[in-house]
Design an enzyme around this catalytic site. Structure first.
Site, mmCIF file in Angstrom:
data_model
loop_
_atom_site.group_PDB
_atom_site.id
_atom_site.type_symbol
_atom_site.label_atom_id
_atom_site.label_comp_id
_atom_site.label_asym_id
_atom_site.label_seq_id
_atom_site.Cartn_x
_atom_site.Cartn_y
_atom_site.Cartn_z
ATOM 1 N N GLN A 1 -2.352 -4.883 0.252
ATOM 2 C CA GLN A 1 -2.700 -4.181 1.486
ATOM 3 C C GLN A 1 -3.035 -2.730 1.186
ATOM 4 O OE1 GLN A 1 -0.463 -1.778 3.256
ATOM 5 N NE2 GLN A 1 -1.869 -1.514 4.988
ATOM 6 N N SER A 2 -4.171 -2.229 1.711
ATOM 7 C CA SER A 2 -4.604 -0.841 1.558
ATOM 8 C C SER A 2 -4.757 -0.511 0.065
ATOM 9 C CB SER A 2 -3.614 0.098 2.253
ATOM 10 O OG SER A 2 -4.111 1.405 2.317
ATOM 11 N N ALA A 3 -4.019 0.494 -0.421
ATOM 12 C CA ALA A 3 -4.098 0.831 -1.845
ATOM 13 C C ALA A 3 -3.642 -0.347 -2.704
ATOM 14 C CB ALA A 3 -3.252 2.068 -2.143
ATOM 15 N N GLY B 1 0.820 -1.209 0.000
ATOM 16 C CA GLY B 1 0.000 0.000 0.000
ATOM 17 C C GLY B 1 0.852 1.257 0.000
ATOM 18 N N GLY B 2 0.186 2.388 0.240
ATOM 19 C CA GLY B 2 0.892 3.667 0.232
ATOM 20 C C GLY B 2 0.065 4.781 -0.357
ATOM 21 N N ALA B 3 -1.258 4.655 -0.273
ATOM 22 C CA ALA B 3 -2.177 5.707 -0.738
ATOM 23 C C ALA B 3 -1.967 6.056 -2.211
ATOM 24 C CB ALA B 3 -2.053 6.963 0.127
ATOM 25 N N ASP C 1 -10.602 0.700 11.807
ATOM 26 C CA ASP C 1 -9.881 1.328 10.693
ATOM 27 C C ASP C 1 -10.657 2.552 10.222
ATOM 28 O OD1 ASP C 1 -8.592 2.049 8.354
ATOM 29 O OD2 ASP C 1 -8.260 -0.019 7.704
ATOM 30 N N HIS D 1 -5.931 0.754 10.944
ATOM 31 C CA HIS D 1 -5.379 0.512 9.603
ATOM 32 C C HIS D 1 -3.956 -0.037 9.670
ATOM 33 C CE1 HIS D 1 -5.698 1.041 5.278
ATOM 34 N NE2 HIS D 1 -4.492 1.584 5.259
#
Length: 487
Positions: free
Chosen positions: A294-296, A223-225, A397, A429
């Site tokens: 994960q995430s983004a 991830g990392g937006a 989250d 998160h």
């Protein structure tokens, strides 16, 4: 140029047999009397009226500027043939006078408003002489300024929080960084494509020469937006899973502003293709490849998987890897409906304007929303090709709410796909992916190992040989990091 005459105008109506009647206009520089001259009896053969009732366009005159001589021109009226006609003419003139007076007042009023708007400027808080449109413009300007200040404060606060968060988890980061750069079990910067950052890292299990059977593989997208994603963020996951005979391939991809979501998905798909076609060279089992994000990264991986299924459902499309090679998809703390996520992220960051640029415009939100794409009846055949989907999410989250995974799982189940949701109560998160692994108490790790090695007869022995996970950061620092985390 004078708009109106200030001196009474003498109109002389004669009973002469001539065909025209002369009108003389007196000097306008003589002050206007307080009252208009009375109308003379018809027998006198003359009528007086005030010229103030006429517009400048109704009376012939020449302009007067800086005291120049005023000139008059004759004004012609039709000949009146009788005294009755004179009386009728007087009535018409009198009625016209009232009309002209009303017109003059209206024009004067409009002129005054124009003078107020175009004259001396007032302060923006004064309402005198200012239109509603002007007040709206000032209000809108103030709202924009307030919005910029508010956004700037949020960015500064978020940046400071990120620095404090990084400082508090730094003991663990340094240990993982040492492992990343000096461990012989990691193959770093393997190129899988021509575009920049098309590289991946492979984390290999320790080999004792006794158990050289092909190992299960996780192709992981960090991830990392969509802005700060990097393959090294998967080091902690690779460190723990490689100790249980699982190969982890962390795939890198271009970030915004170097790329938008379409290029990110292309990079991820290219990396997955490399893993599917080359993992045997590193001891991996091509029939036991799991895709994880994960995430983004969970969003990007899901987009790549759904897009690949759509391509395979079209016989005319050519592909370099197959969805059938993916044994299951693991989505951790991801968002899968970009319309809903855009509104939520606008309150936390990235702001909606930036988010739209990352997504390549609002018109791309539907295409890169897996939750919406799978519900399209035209994609029913593609949905049938999808592997089992297992989603993980923390209930606390606030960066990407757990409802994002919940609605995606429900949508998959409605269209006939296999989907499962695993919630971690009270986890944020970063708790599931950062703080808990640094505590040495990683519930996500346990769940992943149980799924990957489920049904494997040698799994218990393998886990027994695995080194015990140890704490990397003191508990008080992890708790404080969790409170100030900007994620």
């Amino acid at each position: 140029m004078h708009k109106f005459f200030n001196k009474s105008t003498r109109l002389y109506v004669s009973n002469m047999q001539s065909q025209i009647l002369p009108i003389s206009i007196s000097n306008p520089f003589i002050p206007n009397p307080t009252s208009s001259p009375p109308i003379m009896p018809p027998s006198a053969g003359a009528v007086f009226f005030n010229s103030i009732h006429y517009d400048a366009d109704d009376l012939p005159h020449s302009s007067i500027e800086d005291g120049k001589k005023f000139e008059t021109k004759p004004f012609l009226l039709p000949r009146v043939s009788s005294l009755d006609n004179v009386n009728g003419t007087v009535d018409v003139i009198a009625a016209s006078s009232v009309s002209y007076q009303q017109r003059r007042r209206r024009v004067a009023s409009d002129s005054n408003l124009t003078d107020l708007r175009g004259g001396r400027k007032r302060f923006f808080w004064s309402s005198g002489g200012r239109s509603d449109g002007d007040r709206f413009s000032v209000t809108r300007f103030g709202a924009k300024v307030f919005g910029y200040v508010r956004s700037g404060c949020k960015l500064i606060t978020g940046f400071l929080s990120l620095q404090c968060y990084a400082f508090l988890i730094m003991p663990g980061v340094l240990q993982v960084a040492y492992y990343y750069y000096f461990s012989s079990q990691i193959r770093r910067d393997i190129v899988f494509g021509d575009p920049p950052r098309n590289k991946l890292d492979i984390y290999l299990p320790k080999s004792d020469g006794k158990n050289d059977v092909p190992k299960p593989v996780i192709a992981f997208i960090t991830g990392g937006a969509w802005v700060i994603g990097y393959k090294a963020w998967g080091s902690l996951l690779g460190l723990h899973l490689s100790g249980t005979d699982v190969i982890v391939a962390c795939i890198d991809y271009r970030n915004y502003p170097k790329a938008t979501i379409s290029e990110m998905v292309e990079d991820a798909s290219r990396g997955i293709s490399y893993v599917c076609n080359n993992i045997t060279e590193y001891g991996g089992d091509p029939n036991r490849i799991y895709l994880m994000g994960q995430s983004a990264g969970a969003h990007i991986a899901a987009c790549a998987l759904v897009e690949q299924a759509i391509k395979e459902s079209d016989a005319k499309q050519t592909t370099t890897w197959s969805v059938s090679q993916i044994k299951a998809y693991f989505g951790l703390s991801g968002g899968y409906n970009m319309f809903n996520l855009a509104d939520h992220l606008n309150t936390r960051g990235p702001y909606k304007s930036l988010f739209m640029r990352i997504m390549g415009g609002e018109e791309s939100l539907r295409k890169y929303s897996p939750e919406i794409v799978i519900q399209d009846p035209n994609n029913n055949s593609a949905v049938s090709l999808l592997p089992p989907v297992i989603l993980f999410h923390g209930t606390a989250d606030y960066s990407i709410p757990a409802d994002c995974s919940k609605t995606f799982a429900e949508s998959l189940q409605r269209v006939g796909a296999k989907a499962e949701l695993k919630l971690y109560e009270g986890k944020t998160h970063t708790d599931v992916f950062v703080q808990d692994p640094m505590r040495g108490d990683d519930k996500l790790f346990d769940d992943l190992v149980a799924i990957i090695h489920g049904g494997d007869e040698e799994a218990p022995a393998t886990q027994a040989r695995a080194s015990r996970r140890r704490r990397l950061v003191p508990e008080f620092m992890l708790k404080l990091a969790g409170k100030i985390s900007p994620f």
